[in-house]
Enzyme design. Structure first.
Site, PDB file in Angstrom:
ATOM      1  N   ASP A   1       0.798  -1.016  -0.057  1.00  0.00           N
ATOM      2  CA  ASP A   1      -0.030  -0.085   0.016  1.00  0.00           C
ATOM      3  C   ASP A   1       0.996   1.328   0.115  1.00  0.00           C
ATOM      4  O   ASP A   1       1.946   0.988   0.080  1.00  0.00           O
ATOM      5  CB  ASP A   1      -0.971  -0.162   1.261  1.00  0.00           C
ATOM      6  CG  ASP A   1      -1.715   1.375   1.394  1.00  0.00           C
ATOM      7  OD1 ASP A   1      -2.372   1.596   0.557  1.00  0.00           O
ATOM      8  OD2 ASP A   1      -1.691   1.594   2.448  1.00  0.00           O
TER       9      ASP A   1
ATOM     10  N   ASP B   1      -0.352   5.084   1.008  1.00  0.00           N
ATOM     11  CA  ASP B   1      -0.261   5.959   2.171  1.00  0.00           C
ATOM     12  C   ASP B   1      -0.409   5.477   3.495  1.00  0.00           C
ATOM     13  O   ASP B   1      -1.367   4.289   3.603  1.00  0.00           O
ATOM     14  CB  ASP B   1      -1.753   6.805   1.798  1.00  0.00           C
ATOM     15  CG  ASP B   1      -1.752   7.593   0.571  1.00  0.00           C
ATOM     16  OD1 ASP B   1      -0.873   8.792   0.740  1.00  0.00           O
ATOM     17  OD2 ASP B   1      -2.546   7.438  -0.173  1.00  0.00           O
TER      18      ASP B   1
ATOM     19  N   THR C   1      -2.471   0.920  -4.462  1.00  0.00           N
ATOM     20  CA  THR C   1      -3.254   1.746  -3.882  1.00  0.00           C
ATOM     21  C   THR C   1      -4.598   2.463  -4.317  1.00  0.00           C
ATOM     22  O   THR C   1      -4.853   2.192  -5.622  1.00  0.00           O
ATOM     23  CB  THR C   1      -2.119   2.920  -3.954  1.00  0.00           C
ATOM     24  OG1 THR C   1      -2.595   4.114  -3.410  1.00  0.00           O
ATOM     25  CG2 THR C   1      -1.774   3.133  -5.341  1.00  0.00           C
ATOM     26  N   SER C   2      -5.477   2.929  -3.556  1.00  0.00           N
ATOM     27  CA  SER C   2      -6.518   3.744  -3.792  1.00  0.00           C
ATOM     28  C   SER C   2      -6.354   5.085  -4.507  1.00  0.00           C
ATOM     29  O   SER C   2      -7.322   5.745  -4.951  1.00  0.00           O
ATOM     30  CB  SER C   2      -7.365   3.657  -2.802  1.00  0.00           C
ATOM     31  OG  SER C   2      -7.899   2.349  -2.247  1.00  0.00           O
TER      32      SER C   2
ATOM     33  N   LYS D   1     -10.556  -0.711  -2.087  1.00  0.00           N
ATOM     34  CA  LYS D   1     -10.430  -1.333  -0.912  1.00  0.00           C
ATOM     35  C   LYS D   1     -11.337  -1.033   0.039  1.00  0.00           C
ATOM     36  O   LYS D   1     -11.880   0.205   0.027  1.00  0.00           O
ATOM     37  CB  LYS D   1      -9.312  -1.166  -0.105  1.00  0.00           C
ATOM     38  CG  LYS D   1      -8.052  -1.585  -0.922  1.00  0.00           C
ATOM     39  CD  LYS D   1      -6.687  -0.909  -0.346  1.00  0.00           C
ATOM     40  CE  LYS D   1      -5.350  -1.083  -1.433  1.00  0.00           C
ATOM     41  NZ  LYS D   1      -4.205  -0.193  -0.600  1.00  0.00           N
TER      42      LYS D   1
ATOM     43  N   ASP E   1      -1.896  -0.480   6.312  1.00  0.00           N
ATOM     44  CA  ASP E   1      -1.929   0.170   7.758  1.00  0.00           C
ATOM     45  C   ASP E   1      -3.525   0.360   7.812  1.00  0.00           C
ATOM     46  O   ASP E   1      -3.741   0.397   8.917  1.00  0.00           O
ATOM     47  CB  ASP E   1      -1.360   1.561   7.535  1.00  0.00           C
ATOM     48  CG  ASP E   1      -2.024   2.541   6.543  1.00  0.00           C
ATOM     49  OD1 ASP E   1      -2.610   3.599   7.057  1.00  0.00           O
ATOM     50  OD2 ASP E   1      -2.168   2.063   5.183  1.00  0.00           O
TER      51      ASP E   1
END
Length: 219
Positions: free
Chosen positions: A13, A15, A108-109, A140, A165
């Site tokens: 991931d 962030d 990642t989003s 996600k 995270d």
């Protein structure tokens, strides 16, 4: 306590895992919460790990999808331009350097421009394989992004280890059938298989049978 994990690929991931973007994320979403007369704490509890339009759909369930999407792209542009206080999560640069020739991907989003802006601001190398918001239909906690990354790497999901995270991210990786290393103290409560305070105690080595991940600081 030291932990050793075997895998064939590593999925990361961005962030909160590689990049500390918390100041920017909180600033922009607090402003958004105020604009929509919502509790900032409630908003921040939802948004981490998700694409913004999906967070908006949860927080403003009566609002048309088209409005959420329009505001999503406007917010992405603001986030891309705002790199103040963006920083590397401790150990991220060293970990990425060690993975340069090994099977790994970013999941990642964030959009491609946002991911590149934040990785560059943090002084981190962008992985050659990156599954971003443009590549999935559902963000996600849906497992689509992680499954797409595993497929691209031609590695079975249960042979991948994800670094995450957020609650949404950890849930997504588990739904994909992957083991998860949580990053940061907040990850403890989200059910990761192991949790580390940051990436400074993570080492990855390779042999003819795959990867060995060593965690020297497990929470």
């Amino acid at each position: 306590m030291s932990v050793t994990i075997r895998a064939q690929a590593i999925l990361l991931d961005m962030d909160g895992t590689l990049v500390d973007s918390s100041a920017v994320v909180e600033r922009i979403w607090r402003e958004w919460a105020s604009e929509h007369s919502l509790d900032p704490a409630e908003v921040l509890a939802i948004v981490h790990g998700r694409q913004s339009h999906e967070s908006m759909a949860i927080l403003l369930p009566e609002r048309p999808v088209e409005e959420n999407l329009a505001e999503h792209w406007a917010m992405a542009a603001r986030e891309t331009a705002d790199t103040e206080h963006i920083a590397e999560i401790a150990g991220a640069a060293a970990l990425l350097a060690s993975l340069a020739s090994l099977p790994h991907a970013l999941v990642t989003s964030a959009t491609v421009p946002l991911a590149r802006a934040r990785m560059e601001a943090a002084g981190l190398l962008m992985p050659a394989i990156a599954v971003t918001a443009e590549h999935v239909r559902a963000s996600k906690p849906d497992p689509e992004g992680f499954l797409a990354a595993a497929s691209t790497l031609d590695v079975a999901p249960d042979e991948c280890v994800a670094f995450e995270d957020s609650d949404a991210g950890i849930t997504a990786a588990h739904r994909a059938g992957m083991r998860v290393i949580g990053v940061g103290a907040g990850a403890v409560q989200h059910g990761a298989d192991w949790t580390v305070p940051d990436l400074s105690g993570v080492q990855v080595t390779a042999d003819e049978e795959g990867l060995t991940i060593t965690l020297s600081q497990v929470v």
